[in-house]
Design a protein around this motif. Structure first.
Motif, PDB file in Angstrom:
ATOM      1  N   LYS A   6      -7.209   6.186   8.823  1.00 41.51           N
ATOM      2  CA  LYS A   6      -6.265   5.132   9.169  1.00 41.51           C
ATOM      3  C   LYS A   6      -6.955   3.782   9.410  1.00 41.51           C
ATOM      4  O   LYS A   6      -6.431   2.734   9.041  1.00 41.51           O
ATOM      5  N   HIS A   7      -8.116   3.793  10.006  1.00 42.51           N
ATOM      6  CA  HIS A   7      -8.790   2.528  10.305  1.00 42.51           C
ATOM      7  C   HIS A   7      -9.384   1.859   9.064  1.00 42.51           C
ATOM      8  O   HIS A   7      -9.783   0.698   9.117  1.00 42.51           O
ATOM      9  N   ARG A   9      -7.600   1.974   5.967  1.00 40.47           N
ATOM     10  CA  ARG A   9      -6.502   1.645   5.069  1.00 40.47           C
ATOM     11  C   ARG A   9      -6.166   0.160   5.153  1.00 40.47           C
ATOM     12  O   ARG A   9      -6.299  -0.452   6.219  1.00 40.47           O
ATOM     13  N   PRO A  10      -5.711  -0.427   4.045  1.00 43.97           N
ATOM     14  CA  PRO A  10      -5.328  -1.840   4.098  1.00 43.97           C
ATOM     15  C   PRO A  10      -4.109  -2.039   4.993  1.00 43.97           C
ATOM     16  O   PRO A  10      -3.189  -1.218   4.999  1.00 43.97           O
ATOM     17  N   ARG A  11      -4.100  -3.118   5.739  1.00 44.02           N
ATOM     18  CA  ARG A  11      -2.993  -3.435   6.646  1.00 44.02           C
ATOM     19  C   ARG A  11      -1.950  -4.225   5.883  1.00 44.02           C
ATOM     20  O   ARG A  11      -2.269  -5.158   5.147  1.00 44.02           O
ATOM     21  N   ARG A  12      -0.695  -3.887   6.088  1.00 51.07           N
ATOM     22  CA  ARG A  12       0.410  -4.529   5.379  1.00 51.07           C
ATOM     23  C   ARG A  12       1.445  -5.039   6.364  1.00 51.07           C
ATOM     24  O   ARG A  12       1.565  -4.525   7.480  1.00 51.07           O
ATOM     25  N   ARG A  13       2.204  -6.006   5.935  1.00 53.94           N
ATOM     26  CA  ARG A  13       3.380  -6.490   6.646  1.00 53.94           C
ATOM     27  C   ARG A  13       4.544  -6.455   5.675  1.00 53.94           C
ATOM     28  O   ARG A  13       4.372  -6.621   4.464  1.00 53.94           O
ATOM     29  N   ARG A  71       6.468  -6.504   0.384  1.00 55.39           N
ATOM     30  CA  ARG A  71       5.224  -6.140   1.054  1.00 55.39           C
ATOM     31  C   ARG A  71       4.182  -7.225   0.829  1.00 55.39           C
ATOM     32  O   ARG A  71       4.043  -7.753  -0.274  1.00 55.39           O
ATOM     33  N   ARG A  73       0.008  -8.529   2.356  1.00 55.63           N
ATOM     34  CA  ARG A  73      -1.153  -8.161   3.172  1.00 55.63           C
ATOM     35  C   ARG A  73      -1.067  -8.849   4.521  1.00 55.63           C
ATOM     36  O   ARG A  73      -0.539  -9.958   4.634  1.00 55.63           O
ATOM     37  N   ARG A  74      -1.596  -8.163   5.536  1.00 55.84           N
ATOM     38  CA  ARG A  74      -1.625  -8.757   6.867  1.00 55.84           C
ATOM     39  C   ARG A  74      -2.506  -9.994   6.824  1.00 55.84           C
ATOM     40  O   ARG A  74      -3.561 -10.010   6.202  1.00 55.84           O
ATOM     41  N   GLY A 104       5.865  -4.418  10.831  1.00 53.39           N
ATOM     42  CA  GLY A 104       4.639  -3.719  10.473  1.00 53.39           C
ATOM     43  C   GLY A 104       4.859  -2.456   9.674  1.00 53.39           C
ATOM     44  O   GLY A 104       3.927  -1.931   9.086  1.00 53.39           O
ATOM     45  N   THR A 105       6.097  -1.941   9.656  1.00 56.12           N
ATOM     46  CA  THR A 105       6.411  -0.747   8.873  1.00 56.12           C
ATOM     47  C   THR A 105       7.715  -0.967   8.115  1.00 56.12           C
ATOM     48  O   THR A 105       8.545  -1.778   8.513  1.00 56.12           O
TER      49      THR A 105
END
Length: 159
Positions: A6-7, A9-13, A71, A73-74, A104-105
């Motif tokens: 999990k740490h 993985r790419p962060r998405r918004r 979607r 990227r953060r 965030g999800t």
């Protein structure tokens, strides 16, 4: 193939987007994605649009209103909002696009910001321009059919 931890993985918004067009507009996900990519590339350039990685995950449109989940990227949400603001046409139909919220999800985005098509436009006859015409009403806005096109009006514009 194993999933990444999990740490790593790419962060998405996820951006909830409200779409409004004329009632007779026929829009689909592919055209919206193409317009979004084109707007992002023109505004942010090739490198910026690739970094933002804008993807349309969900798209619904009927009777002149719709909603989508985009979607990004953060850290690129401001760029995504700016690119969405540059979308003024999907296919050949002029549209208005508004970001309802960012989450965030996907699930939280759906629950907080999307209505799921609760609007039911009503049709009625109005007098506009000294003639009786058909109109589509939704959320206090009235679109009057005039000679094969629509004119956006409010209750005060007709008798």
């Amino acid at each position: 193939m194993k999933h990444l931890p999990k740490h790593l993985r790419p962060r998405r918004r996820y951006l909830a987007v409200a779409i409004e067009a004329w009632p007779d507009a026929d829009l689909d996900r592919r055209d919206f994605q193409r317009s979004l990519w084109f707007a992002a590339q023109n505004l942010l350039g090739d490198a910026g649009s690739a970094d933002a990685d804008l993807t349309v995950l969900q798209f619904e449109f009927a009777d002149g209103t719709g909603e989508a989940i985009v979607r990004a990227r953060r850290g690129c949400t401001d760029d995504a909002r700016a690119a969405l603001a540059c979308v003024d046409e999907i296919g050949d139909a002029p549209v208005g696009v508004r970001v309802s919220g960012i989450s965030g999800t996907v699930r939280a985005c759906e629950e907080k910001y999307l209505r799921g098509g609760s609007q039911n436009p009503g049709e009625r006859k109005v007098v506009f321009g000294d003639a009786r015409r058909s109109a589509v009403e939704r959320d206090g806005l009235v679109d009057v059919r005039t000679d094969g096109a629509f004119a956006g009006t409010t209750e005060l514009d007709f008798e």
